[in-house]
Scaffold this motif. Structure first.
Motif, PDB file in Angstrom:
ATOM      1  N   THR A 106       7.634 -17.121 -12.113  1.00  0.00           N
ATOM      2  CA  THR A 106       7.863 -15.753 -11.653  1.00  0.00           C
ATOM      3  C   THR A 106       6.886 -14.770 -12.285  1.00  0.00           C
ATOM      4  O   THR A 106       6.764 -13.641 -11.820  1.00  0.00           O
ATOM      5  CB  THR A 106       9.305 -15.313 -11.978  1.00  0.00           C
ATOM      6  OG1 THR A 106       9.506 -15.433 -13.387  1.00  0.00           O
ATOM      7  CG2 THR A 106      10.308 -16.154 -11.231  1.00  0.00           C
ATOM      8  N   LEU A 150       3.040 -12.599  -8.959  1.00  0.00           N
ATOM      9  CA  LEU A 150       3.187 -11.163  -9.205  1.00  0.00           C
ATOM     10  C   LEU A 150       2.546 -10.352  -8.072  1.00  0.00           C
ATOM     11  O   LEU A 150       3.086  -9.326  -7.636  1.00  0.00           O
ATOM     12  CB  LEU A 150       2.554 -10.791 -10.549  1.00  0.00           C
ATOM     13  CG  LEU A 150       3.267 -11.327 -11.801  1.00  0.00           C
ATOM     14  CD1 LEU A 150       2.454 -11.019 -13.047  1.00  0.00           C
ATOM     15  CD2 LEU A 150       4.667 -10.726 -11.935  1.00  0.00           C
ATOM     16  N   GLU A 151       1.390 -10.825  -7.592  1.00  0.00           N
ATOM     17  CA  GLU A 151       0.691 -10.133  -6.506  1.00  0.00           C
ATOM     18  C   GLU A 151       1.506 -10.174  -5.219  1.00  0.00           C
ATOM     19  O   GLU A 151       1.670  -9.153  -4.520  1.00  0.00           O
ATOM     20  CB  GLU A 151      -0.671 -10.799  -6.283  1.00  0.00           C
ATOM     21  CG  GLU A 151      -1.557 -10.052  -5.304  1.00  0.00           C
ATOM     22  CD  GLU A 151      -2.895 -10.753  -5.120  1.00  0.00           C
ATOM     23  OE1 GLU A 151      -3.500 -10.547  -4.052  1.00  0.00           O
ATOM     24  OE2 GLU A 151      -3.322 -11.505  -6.023  1.00  0.00           O
ATOM     25  N   ARG A 173       4.703 -10.656  -5.047  1.00  0.00           N
ATOM     26  CA  ARG A 173       5.929  -9.872  -5.259  1.00  0.00           C
ATOM     27  C   ARG A 173       5.661  -8.390  -5.014  1.00  0.00           C
ATOM     28  O   ARG A 173       6.501  -7.681  -4.440  1.00  0.00           O
ATOM     29  CB  ARG A 173       6.435 -10.090  -6.688  1.00  0.00           C
ATOM     30  CG  ARG A 173       7.763  -9.391  -6.955  1.00  0.00           C
ATOM     31  CD  ARG A 173       8.118  -9.381  -8.414  1.00  0.00           C
ATOM     32  NE  ARG A 173       8.463 -10.700  -8.901  1.00  0.00           N
ATOM     33  CZ  ARG A 173       8.671 -10.979 -10.186  1.00  0.00           C
ATOM     34  NH1 ARG A 173       8.547 -10.040 -11.092  1.00  0.00           N
ATOM     35  NH2 ARG A 173       8.996 -12.198 -10.563  1.00  0.00           N
ATOM     36  N   GLU A 174       4.499  -7.913  -5.472  1.00  0.00           N
ATOM     37  CA  GLU A 174       4.156  -6.508  -5.297  1.00  0.00           C
ATOM     38  C   GLU A 174       4.047  -6.159  -3.811  1.00  0.00           C
ATOM     39  O   GLU A 174       4.483  -5.090  -3.370  1.00  0.00           O
ATOM     40  CB  GLU A 174       2.828  -6.208  -6.023  1.00  0.00           C
ATOM     41  CG  GLU A 174       2.602  -4.740  -6.315  1.00  0.00           C
ATOM     42  CD  GLU A 174       3.670  -4.136  -7.217  1.00  0.00           C
ATOM     43  OE1 GLU A 174       4.017  -2.959  -6.992  1.00  0.00           O
ATOM     44  OE2 GLU A 174       4.187  -4.842  -8.116  1.00  0.00           O
ATOM     45  N   LYS A 175       3.467  -7.096  -3.020  1.00  0.00           N
ATOM     46  CA  LYS A 175       3.334  -6.862  -1.580  1.00  0.00           C
ATOM     47  C   LYS A 175       4.695  -6.829  -0.889  1.00  0.00           C
ATOM     48  O   LYS A 175       4.929  -6.057   0.042  1.00  0.00           O
ATOM     49  CB  LYS A 175       2.471  -7.959  -0.947  1.00  0.00           C
ATOM     50  CG  LYS A 175       0.985  -7.838  -1.255  1.00  0.00           C
ATOM     51  CD  LYS A 175       0.205  -8.960  -0.558  1.00  0.00           C
ATOM     52  CE  LYS A 175      -1.295  -8.854  -0.870  1.00  0.00           C
ATOM     53  NZ  LYS A 175      -2.063  -9.957  -0.257  1.00  0.00           N
ATOM     54  N   LYS A 204       7.519  -6.148  -2.347  1.00  0.00           N
ATOM     55  CA  LYS A 204       8.489  -5.317  -3.076  1.00  0.00           C
ATOM     56  C   LYS A 204       9.237  -4.324  -2.183  1.00  0.00           C
ATOM     57  O   LYS A 204      10.464  -4.241  -2.248  1.00  0.00           O
ATOM     58  CB  LYS A 204       7.787  -4.573  -4.214  1.00  0.00           C
ATOM     59  CG  LYS A 204       8.742  -3.868  -5.148  1.00  0.00           C
ATOM     60  CD  LYS A 204       8.003  -3.303  -6.359  1.00  0.00           C
ATOM     61  CE  LYS A 204       8.975  -2.628  -7.312  1.00  0.00           C
ATOM     62  NZ  LYS A 204       8.271  -2.099  -8.495  1.00  0.00           N
TER      63      LYS A 204
END
Length: 652
Positions: A515, A521-522, A524-526, A528
C-alpha cells in the motif's frame, strides 16, 4: 422574508381542539408563550398548563431544553408537571385497584422526564411508591408497575440509593426469596437490589446476608432470560462488593454447586442468543475468577518458608528422582547440596538457588503454582520436557523454569489478571467456564506449545525473548478466536506453528508495504476522488442504518439501550430509547431529533464530557477508547450528544 433565527414555526395540539400553528419566539419567556397559547383556546389560568413534545416520552418543555424545539416541531398542551404529579400521587391512594393501576401506568410513562420526576420526588412520591412496595397487597401487575416506576425515578440520581430504609430493602429481598411470585416482579426486585449493592456498602452487606447464594442459583436455573440476567447482575454486584477472602469463599461455594457447568451448558451454549448484558456479567465473573490469582502473583517466594522449600524440592524430585529413590543416598551433606543445585540449574532456573528466580513479582508464587500443577497433572509431559532439554549439549535446550516464569507473566498480561473490571466489556472466553482450574490448565497447554515453538525455531538461550514474542503472538491470536473449550484451544494454537506465524507476519507486512509502494501511491492519488466518494456514500448508508448504544451513567453499566441514525435525507440525527431484543426501530418512530446544521464538532476519547466526568481510572480506559460526542448549538450554549461505541470496530 425569513423569520429571525430565534423564531421557529411549530404546531401546538390539544385534545378536542383545532391545532394552532404559531411562530415561537425563543427569546420570549415560556410563561408568556403559554399564556398566548391558552388565550387562543380561551383557557384561564395558564400556569396550570405546560407544553410537551408530542412524540416519544412526551418530555416537558422547560427554559433549559426549549432550544431543542426546531422548525416543524409538534408540541401538545398538557397539565403542568406539578399538578400532574399531584393528581397521579392522589391516584396511588385510590381505594380502587384499577385506579391505582392506571395512576401507576401514567406515572411510569412520564417518569423518564427529569422535570416531572423532580415534581414527584419533591412531593414524597418515592415514599408513596415505597409504601405500595412494602405493603405488598398486590403481588402482580400493581407491584411490578410500582417497582418499575421506583427504578425509573431513582435513575435520575436526584436521590441517593443509600437513603433507602432497611425495612424497604428487606421487603424487596422477600420478593427475591419468595417461591411463588409473579414473573414480572422478581427481575425488577433483583435489579433494584443490584443498584443498592453497587451504591451502598452498608445496604449491600444487608443484601449479601439476606439473599442466599442458593436463591440466586435457583433464579439462574429458571429458563427465563430476563430473570437469569438480573440474577447474574446481582451475583456479580455482590462478588464485587465482597472482600478478597469473602469473594474466594463465595466463588468456591458456587463452583461446588456446579454453577460453572450450568453457565457453560445452559447459558453460553443456550439455543437463545446471549444478550449484551449477560455477556458483560460473564466477563465480570471471569475477571473476578482470575482475580483470585492476584495475591499469589504479587507474593514473592519466601526462602525461609518450609512449605515453599518443600514445593521446590518436589518439583526437582518429580523430574530427576525415580519414585522411592532419594538423591545422593550415602553422600555427604555438601555433596548432596551441590547435586541439588546442579539439578535445579538443569530444571532451567537461572540461579543455583531457585528462590532467587521466584522473588520477582509478578509472577511470584503463581509461577511456582503453575510448575507444580504441570508436574502433578501431566507428569509424563513434565518429565519429557525437563529431561529432553537438560540432556542436550548443543546449546538448544529450552529452560523449563525460566520459560514457566516468563510464560506466567505473559498469561497474566493477556488475561488482565489483577486489573479492575471494565464497565462495558463483554470479552469473556467460553473455555474458562468449560474447565476447572482453567488458568493452570491453560498454562499446561502453553508451556508445551513454548517447547514446540522453541524446537521449530531451533532457538538458543540468546533467542529466549524472540521465542516469547512468537508464543505471545500464538496465544493472543488463538485467544482472540474465543475457542469454546480448552481442547479446541489446544488444537488451534498448535496448528499456529512458527512457520504459520512467519507467513501471517509476511502477509501483513507485504500488505502494508504494497500500500506504500510508489506505483500504488500514484494510482491511489488518481483514484482518490472516486474512492472518497464511495467511502462517503458507504458511511452515509451506515449512518442511515443506525446503531444501538448502551446508556452509561457515572455509577455503573446500564442495561438500557438507545438507537441513533441519520435521516434518509441526511438532514437530522434521529434517536431514542429502545428495548433489548427488539429489532432496529424505523427513523419515524424515534422521538428525538438533532439537525445536522446545528452540529459544531465531533469529539473523541478524553475530550468527551462524559469521559471527563468519569475520571481517569484504569477501569475507564476502555470507555475512553470507545467514547465520542457530538457537540451542537443549544441556544446560546453548547450541548452534547454522548455515545459509547459498541466495539472498537464500530468506533473505527
Amino acid at each position: 422574508m425569513a423569520p429571525p433565527r430565534n423564531v421557529v414555526k411549530i404546531a401546538v395540539q390539544m385534545r378536542d381542539a383545532i391545532p394552532q400553528l404559531i411562530q415561537l419566539d425563543q427569546a420570549k419567556p415560556l410563561a408568556a408563550v403559554l399564556k398566548e397559547v391558552c388565550d387562543a383556546w380561551s383557557l384561564p389560568h395558564s400556569e396550570r398548563y405546560a407544553l410537551q413534545f408530542a412524540d416519544g416520552h412526551r418530555r416537558y418543555i422547560t427554559e433549559n431544553n426549549r432550544m431543542e424545539i426546531k422548525n416543524g416541531s409538534i408540541l401538545c398542551l398538557s397539565t403542568a408537571p406539578d399538578r400532574e404529579a399531584e393528581r397521579l400521587l392522589r391516584g396511588l391512594q385510590s381505594e380502587s385497584r384499577e385506579g391505582r393501576r392506571e395512576a401507576l401506568r401514567h406515572l411510569l410513562l412520564l417518569a423518564p422526564d427529569l422535570t416531572f420526576a423532580r415534581e414527584v420526588i419533591s412531593r414524597d412520591g418515592l415514599q408513596r411508591l415505597g409504601t405500595i412496595i412494602e405493603d405488598g397487597d398486590d403481588l402482580g401487575e400493581v407491584l411490578a408497575l410500582a417497582l418499575r416506576a421506583f427504578l425509573e425515578l431513582m435513575e435520575h440520581g436526584v436521590v441517593s440509593w443509600e437513603t433507602l430504609s432497611i425495612p424497604f430493602v428487606r421487603k424487596v429481598v422477600c420478593y427475591v426469596n419468595m417461591n411463588l411470585m409473579d414473573a414480572s416482579v422478581q427481575p425488577l426486585a433483583l435489579g433494584l437490589l443490584e443498584n443498592v449493592t453497587l451504591s451502598s456498602p452498608t445496604l449491600g452487606q444487608l443484601v449479601k446476608s439476606e439473599v442466599p447464594l442458593d436463591r440466586l442459583l435457583v433464579h439462574l436455573q429458571v429458563m427465563n432470560q430476563q430473570l437469569q440476567t438480573k440474577a447474574m447482575a446481582l451475583l456479580t454486584a455482590l462478588l464485587q462488593g465482597a472482600t478478597p477472602a469473602e469473594r474466594k469463599h463465595m466463588l468456591d461455594y458456587l463452583w461446588q454447586r456446579n454453577l460453572r457447568q450450568f453457565i457453560y451448558k445452559n447459558i453460553i451454549h443456550s439455543a437463545a442468543p446471549l444478550g449484551d448484558e449477560m455477556a458483560h456479567h460473564l466477563y465480570v465473573l471471569q475477571a473476578l475468577m482470575l482475580g483470585l490469582l492476584e495475591p499469589r502473583m504479587r507474593t514473592p517466594l519466601d526462602p525461609y518458608s518450609q512449605e515453599q522449600r518443600e514445593q521446590l524440592q518436589a518439583l526437582r524430585q518429580a523430574a530427576f528422582e525415580p519414585e522411592g529413590e532419594s538423591v545422593g543416598a550415602g553422600l555427604s551433606a555438601d555433596r548432596r547440596r551441590s547435586l541439588c543445585a546442579r539439578e535445579f540449574r538443569k530444571l532451567g532456573f537461572s540461579n543455583s538457588n531457585p528462590a532467587q528466580d521466584l522473588e520477582r513479582v509478578p509472577p511470584g508464587l503463581l509461577a511456582l503454582d503453575n510448575m507444580l500443577y504441570f508436574s502433578r497433572q501431566a507428569p509424563s509431559a513434565y518429565s519429557r520436557f525437563v529431561l529432553e532439554n537438560s540432556s542436550r549439549e548443543d546449546k538448544h535446550e529450552c529452560p523449563f523454569a525460566r520459560s514457566s516464569i516468563q510464560l506466567t507473566v505473559l498469561l497474566c498480561d493477556l488475561l488482565h489478571v489483577g486489573e479492575p473490571c471494565s464497565e462495558t466489556a463483554q470479552d469473556f472466553s467460553p473455555m474458562f467456564f468449560g474447565q476447572d482450574q482453567s488458568f493452570h490448565e491453560l498454562f499446561c497447554v502453553s508451556i508445551q506449545l513454548l517447547n514446540k515453538t522453541w524446537k521449530e525455531m531451533r532457538a538458543t538461550q540468546e533467542d529466549f525473548d524472540k521465542v516469547m514474542q512468537v508464543v505471545r503472538e500464538q496465544l493472543a491470536r488463538t485467544l482472540a478466536l474465543k475457542p469454546s473449550s480448552l481442547e479446541l484451544f489446544r488444537t488451534k494454537v498448535n496448528a499456529l506453528t512458527y512457520g504459520e506465524v512467519l507467513r501471517l507476519r509476511q502477509t501483513e507486512r507485504l500488505h502494508q508495504e504494497g500500500t506504500l509502494a510508489p506505483p500504488i501511491l500514484e494510482l491511489r492519488e488518481k483514484l482518490k476522488p472516486e474512492l472518497m466518494g464511495l467511502i462517503r456514500q458507504q458511511r452515509l448508508l451506515r449512518l442511515c442504518e443506525g446503531t444501538l448504544f448502551h446508556k452509561i451513567s457515572s455509577r455503573r453499566r446500564q442495561d438500557k439501550l438507545w438507537f441513533c441514525c441519520l435521516s434518509p435525507k441526511h438532514k437530522v440525527l434521529q434517536y431514542g430509547d429502545v428495548e433489548e431484543g427488539v429489532g432496529p426501530p424505523t427513523p419515524e418512530s424515534l422521538p428525538e431529533q438533532l439537525p445536522v446544521a446545528d452540529i459544531r464538532a465531533l469529539l473523541t476519547g478524553k475530550d468527551c464530557p462524559h469521559v471527563r466526568e468519569k475520571g481517569s481510572g484504569k477501569q475507564n480506559k476502555d470507555v475512553c477508547e470507545l467514547a465520542f460526542s457530538v457537540s451542537y448549538d443549544h441556544g446560546e450554549e453548547e450541548a452534547y450528544l454522548n455515545f459509547i461505541a459498541p466495539s472498537k470496530r464500530e468506533m473505527g
